[in-house]
Design a protein around this motif. Structure first.
Motif, PDB file in Angstrom:
ATOM      1  N   GLY A  76       0.744  -1.278   0.037  1.00 31.15           N
ATOM      2  CA  GLY A  76      -0.109  -0.032   0.007  1.00 31.15           C
ATOM      3  C   GLY A  76       0.820   1.217   0.039  1.00 31.15           C
ATOM      4  O   GLY A  76       1.890   1.243   0.330  1.00 31.15           O
ATOM      5  N   LEU A  77       0.179   2.369  -0.088  1.00 31.84           N
ATOM      6  CA  LEU A  77       0.826   3.758  -0.274  1.00 31.84           C
ATOM      7  C   LEU A  77       1.545   4.115   1.078  1.00 31.84           C
ATOM      8  O   LEU A  77       2.833   4.549   0.889  1.00 31.84           O
ATOM      9  N   ALA A  78       0.618   3.964   2.203  1.00 31.42           N
ATOM     10  CA  ALA A  78       1.442   4.262   3.426  1.00 31.42           C
ATOM     11  C   ALA A  78       2.512   3.557   3.738  1.00 31.42           C
ATOM     12  O   ALA A  78       3.431   3.771   4.424  1.00 31.42           O
ATOM     13  N   GLY A  79       2.309   1.996   3.431  1.00 30.94           N
ATOM     14  CA  GLY A  79       3.864   1.104   3.612  1.00 30.94           C
ATOM     15  C   GLY A  79       4.860   1.810   2.640  1.00 30.94           C
ATOM     16  O   GLY A  79       5.982   1.738   3.310  1.00 30.94           O
ATOM     17  N   ALA A  80       4.645   2.192   1.440  1.00 30.73           N
ATOM     18  CA  ALA A  80       5.593   2.809   0.788  1.00 30.73           C
ATOM     19  C   ALA A  80       6.369   3.890   1.520  1.00 30.73           C
ATOM     20  O   ALA A  80       7.794   4.141   1.463  1.00 30.73           O
ATOM     21  N   LEU A  81       5.551   4.974   1.729  1.00 25.33           N
ATOM     22  CA  LEU A  81       6.148   6.013   2.264  1.00 25.33           C
ATOM     23  C   LEU A  81       6.736   5.955   3.772  1.00 25.33           C
ATOM     24  O   LEU A  81       7.618   6.522   4.174  1.00 25.33           O
ATOM     25  N   GLY A  82       6.127   4.799   4.401  1.00 26.08           N
ATOM     26  CA  GLY A  82       7.002   4.450   5.533  1.00 26.08           C
ATOM     27  C   GLY A  82       8.289   3.651   5.502  1.00 26.08           C
ATOM     28  O   GLY A  82       8.729   3.362   6.445  1.00 26.08           O
ATOM     29  N   ARG A  83       8.657   3.440   4.241  1.00 20.68           N
ATOM     30  CA  ARG A  83      10.026   2.743   3.954  1.00 20.68           C
ATOM     31  C   ARG A  83      11.242   3.722   3.952  1.00 20.68           C
ATOM     32  O   ARG A  83      12.276   3.348   3.413  1.00 20.68           O
ATOM     33  N   MET A  84      11.182   4.940   4.331  1.00 17.61           N
ATOM     34  CA  MET A  84      12.056   6.038   4.085  1.00 17.61           C
ATOM     35  C   MET A  84      13.039   5.293   5.126  1.00 17.61           C
ATOM     36  O   MET A  84      12.913   4.246   6.003  1.00 17.61           O
ATOM     37  N   PRO A  85      14.428   6.009   5.051  1.00 19.69           N
ATOM     38  CA  PRO A  85      15.798   5.354   5.776  1.00 19.69           C
ATOM     39  C   PRO A  85      15.238   5.593   7.241  1.00 19.69           C
ATOM     40  O   PRO A  85      14.802   6.827   7.805  1.00 19.69           O
ATOM     41  N   ARG A  86      15.738   4.737   7.955  1.00 17.82           N
ATOM     42  CA  ARG A  86      15.231   4.830   9.555  1.00 17.82           C
ATOM     43  C   ARG A  86      16.767   4.980  10.629  1.00 17.82           C
ATOM     44  O   ARG A  86      16.711   5.593  11.285  1.00 17.82           O
ATOM     45  N   THR A  87      17.993   4.812   9.703  1.00 14.15           N
ATOM     46  CA  THR A  87      19.063   5.198  10.326  1.00 14.15           C
ATOM     47  C   THR A  87      19.366   6.583  10.484  1.00 14.15           C
ATOM     48  O   THR A  87      19.296   7.398   9.601  1.00 14.15           O
ATOM     49  N   SER A  88      19.866   6.966  11.709  1.00 16.23           N
ATOM     50  CA  SER A  88      20.228   8.358  11.837  1.00 16.23           C
ATOM     51  C   SER A  88      21.161   8.771  10.965  1.00 16.23           C
ATOM     52  O   SER A  88      22.286   8.270  10.850  1.00 16.23           O
ATOM     53  N   GLY A  89      21.002   9.992  10.453  1.00 19.90           N
ATOM     54  CA  GLY A  89      21.733  10.697   9.328  1.00 19.90           C
ATOM     55  C   GLY A  89      21.624  10.241   8.028  1.00 19.90           C
ATOM     56  O   GLY A  89      22.121  10.792   6.841  1.00 19.90           O
ATOM     57  N   ALA A  90      20.831   9.067   7.600  1.00 22.81           N
ATOM     58  CA  ALA A  90      20.797   8.503   6.267  1.00 22.81           C
ATOM     59  C   ALA A  90      19.637   9.252   5.592  1.00 22.81           C
ATOM     60  O   ALA A  90      18.771   9.615   6.310  1.00 22.81           O
ATOM     61  N   GLN A  91      19.702   9.538   4.283  1.00 20.26           N
ATOM     62  CA  GLN A  91      18.766  10.165   3.677  1.00 20.26           C
ATOM     63  C   GLN A  91      18.183   9.224   2.425  1.00 20.26           C
ATOM     64  O   GLN A  91      17.339   9.764   1.944  1.00 20.26           O
ATOM     65  N   ILE A  92      18.942   8.249   2.089  1.00 16.92           N
ATOM     66  CA  ILE A  92      18.662   7.409   1.004  1.00 16.92           C
ATOM     67  C   ILE A  92      18.580   5.821   1.381  1.00 16.92           C
ATOM     68  O   ILE A  92      19.608   5.642   1.989  1.00 16.92           O
ATOM     69  N   ALA A  93      17.453   5.296   1.054  1.00 19.90           N
ATOM     70  CA  ALA A  93      17.299   3.926   1.018  1.00 19.90           C
ATOM     71  C   ALA A  93      17.296   3.257  -0.423  1.00 19.90           C
ATOM     72  O   ALA A  93      16.273   3.822  -1.027  1.00 19.90           O
ATOM     73  N   VAL A  94      18.095   2.142  -0.524  1.00 19.08           N
ATOM     74  CA  VAL A  94      17.791   1.685  -1.861  1.00 19.08           C
ATOM     75  C   VAL A  94      17.608   0.078  -1.815  1.00 19.08           C
ATOM     76  O   VAL A  94      18.402  -0.597  -1.157  1.00 19.08           O
ATOM     77  N   GLU A  95      16.446  -0.366  -2.451  1.00 21.87           N
ATOM     78  CA  GLU A  95      16.236  -1.758  -2.312  1.00 21.87           C
ATOM     79  C   GLU A  95      16.368  -2.470  -3.686  1.00 21.87           C
ATOM     80  O   GLU A  95      15.745  -1.679  -4.536  1.00 21.87           O
ATOM     81  N   LYS A  96      17.178  -3.407  -3.796  1.00 23.19           N
ATOM     82  CA  LYS A  96      17.455  -4.361  -4.865  1.00 23.19           C
ATOM     83  C   LYS A  96      16.617  -5.367  -4.778  1.00 23.19           C
ATOM     84  O   LYS A  96      16.817  -6.339  -3.927  1.00 23.19           O
ATOM     85  N   TYR A  97      15.606  -5.570  -5.874  1.00 21.69           N
ATOM     86  CA  TYR A  97      14.818  -6.813  -5.926  1.00 21.69           C
ATOM     87  C   TYR A  97      15.437  -7.664  -7.221  1.00 21.69           C
ATOM     88  O   TYR A  97      15.484  -7.204  -8.190  1.00 21.69           O
ATOM     89  N   SER A  98      15.830  -8.863  -6.733  1.00 22.75           N
ATOM     90  CA  SER A  98      16.360  -9.920  -7.635  1.00 22.75           C
ATOM     91  C   SER A  98      15.335 -10.886  -7.984  1.00 22.75           C
ATOM     92  O   SER A  98      14.766 -11.439  -7.031  1.00 22.75           O
ATOM     93  N   PHE A  99      15.089 -11.266  -9.423  1.00 17.18           N
ATOM     94  CA  PHE A  99      14.002 -12.054  -9.582  1.00 17.18           C
ATOM     95  C   PHE A  99      14.580 -13.597 -10.120  1.00 17.18           C
ATOM     96  O   PHE A  99      15.805 -13.645 -10.437  1.00 17.18           O
TER      97      PHE A  99
END
Length: 425
Positions: A204-227
């Motif tokens: 869902g939309l809320a789940g997506a917005l809730g996936r922002m970086p959680r580590t202090s100081g981090a501004q970017i999170a990148v998820e790599k999906y391998s199929f």
């Protein structure tokens, strides 16, 4: 939270071809009504012409039924004609808007579209006036929902309207086709600060917005999906402004805000590119984006000018609206009382992106409290609350986004890395 609307954005939220299909169906109904009227009148004639038959049948009622069906026939025909006219007016607006969008990047196509619009308008004198009314209504309503602040009405309303005016008058709130960032970004260093393996894609939309970086100081999170077939996809989660400072170590600051809004390459944009490269993303790879605030501008340029294939972007409180191709989908979440979002100037008459693209609009802080002075309506948590409301509605217009996450959820391996970026000397 009040009055959540979900539509394609822009002045035209109805497909002209869909309207024409409705008109054809109405015309078919009109034809059936005419057949029914003729049949009723034949039966009436037979009854009145047959001696003694009329004493057993209410011929007055039968005649009235025929007249009623005749009126239905006329009403269906008139509605079909009006619907076709409205479809032409909508198409005229779309053609003019698309021509304006292509004026700089493809003047030949722009002129062709203008000629097509002129031919359409020449078919009925009412089309231009109806189109003008549609645009006028869109301009009048694009900031609808701004309520006077009970605590400091003059200050807050003036702030909002001033910021909105900047977006409208400057034209900077719309990233036009062919517009690319200029200049050289400040040098940055990007380092991984946390890795993890999520159990699945967001829901869902809320789940997506809730996936922002959680580590202090981090501004970017990148998820790599391998199929299983060897393919990979990436999703970048980009935080909003982290500092109101200017040119310090923090790339997501006021300097980057101004640079991006005025079309210059920023440290935050450069940091995002380098983080994606560090995560293994190559030119041509699908890289989708979830972004808040300043990073909505980063997402706009990633989708329009980077070498990555951005198919889906979700933005909350972005100061701009990108001009996307019809195979790119954007989910825009906006608060009508968010001054930062108002920098987009209310978007554009033509909207943007694929038919699956939607804009969600509501008031972020409807109670008008002292907290509004801290721009609560722009906070990520407030946007997540709006996203939860949208998820609960189960609106079919959000199906494309839901299907996007379901497809990612089929990945065999998900690798998440959070990055911290800094300006360097």
């Amino acid at each position: 939270m009040t009055g959540l609307t979900i539509d394609h954005g822009g002045a035209i939220s109805v497909d002209p071809d869909a309207l024409r299909d409705v008109a054809r169906r109405l015309d078919a109904v009109a034809s059936r009504c005419d057949d029914a009227r003729a049949a009723i009148m034949r039966v009436h004639r037979i009854i009145v012409d047959t001696p003694g038959f009329s004493t057993h049948v209410d011929t007055v009622g039968l005649w009235s039924s025929g007249q009623h069906v005749a009126r239905l026939h006329s009403e269906c025909q008139e509605t079909a004609r009006s619907t076709l006219l409205m479809a032409d007016a909508y198409e005229y607006v779309e053609l003019r808007a698309e021509a304006e969008m292509l004026e700089r990047s493809d003047p030949g196509t722009a002129q062709r579209l203008l000629r097509q619009a002129d031919r359409l308008a020449a078919s009925d004198d009412r089309i231009r006036a109806m189109a003008d009314d549609l645009i006028a209504q869109w301009r009048a309503e694009r900031f609808e929902g701004l309520a006077g602040n009970v605590v400091t009405p003059g200050l807050y309303d003036q702030l909002f309207l001033t910021v909105a005016t900047v977006g409208v008058v400057s034209g900077l709130g719309k990233v036009r086709l062919g517009e690319t960032l200029t200049g050289k970004a400040d040098a940055v260093s990007v380092a991984p600060v946390k890795t993890s393996s999520p159990a699945g894609a967001p829901s869902g939309l809320a789940g997506a917005l809730g996936r922002m970086p959680r580590t202090s100081g981090a501004q970017i999170a990148v998820e790599k999906y391998s199929f299983a077939d060897g393919s990979t996809k990436f999703v970048a989660y980009l935080e909003g402004t982290q500092s109101v400072g200017w040119g310090g170590k923090e790339p997501w600051d006021s300097k980057s805000n101004l640079q991006l809004y005025t079309g210059q390459r920023s440290a935050s944009y450069q940091s995002t590119i380098e983080a994606l490269q560090a995560a293994g993303a190559q030119p041509g790879d699908e890289v989708d984006v979830v972004a808040h605030s300043q990073s909505g501008m980063v997402a706009a340029h990633l989708s329009m000018e980077s070498g990555f294939d951005v198919q889906m972007q979700i933005t909350a409180g972005s100061p701009v609206e990108p001009t996307l191709d019809d195979d790119q989908t954007i989910i825009q979440v906006r608060h009508s009382d968010d001054p930062v979002s108002s920098l987009a100037g209310g978007g554009s008459p033509e909207g943007t992106g694929s038919d699956d693209s939607v804009t969600l609009l509501t008031q972020g802080t409807p109670l008008d409290t002292v907290g509004d002075l801290a721009v609560d309506a722009h906070h990520l948590d407030t946007y997540i609350d709006t996203a939860k409301t949208a998820d609960d509605l189960s609106d079919p217009r959000m199906d494309a986004m839901d299907e996007f996450w379901r497809e990612l959820d089929a990945a065999e391996v998900i690798e998440r890395t959070e990055y911290q970026a800094e300006r360097v000397e």
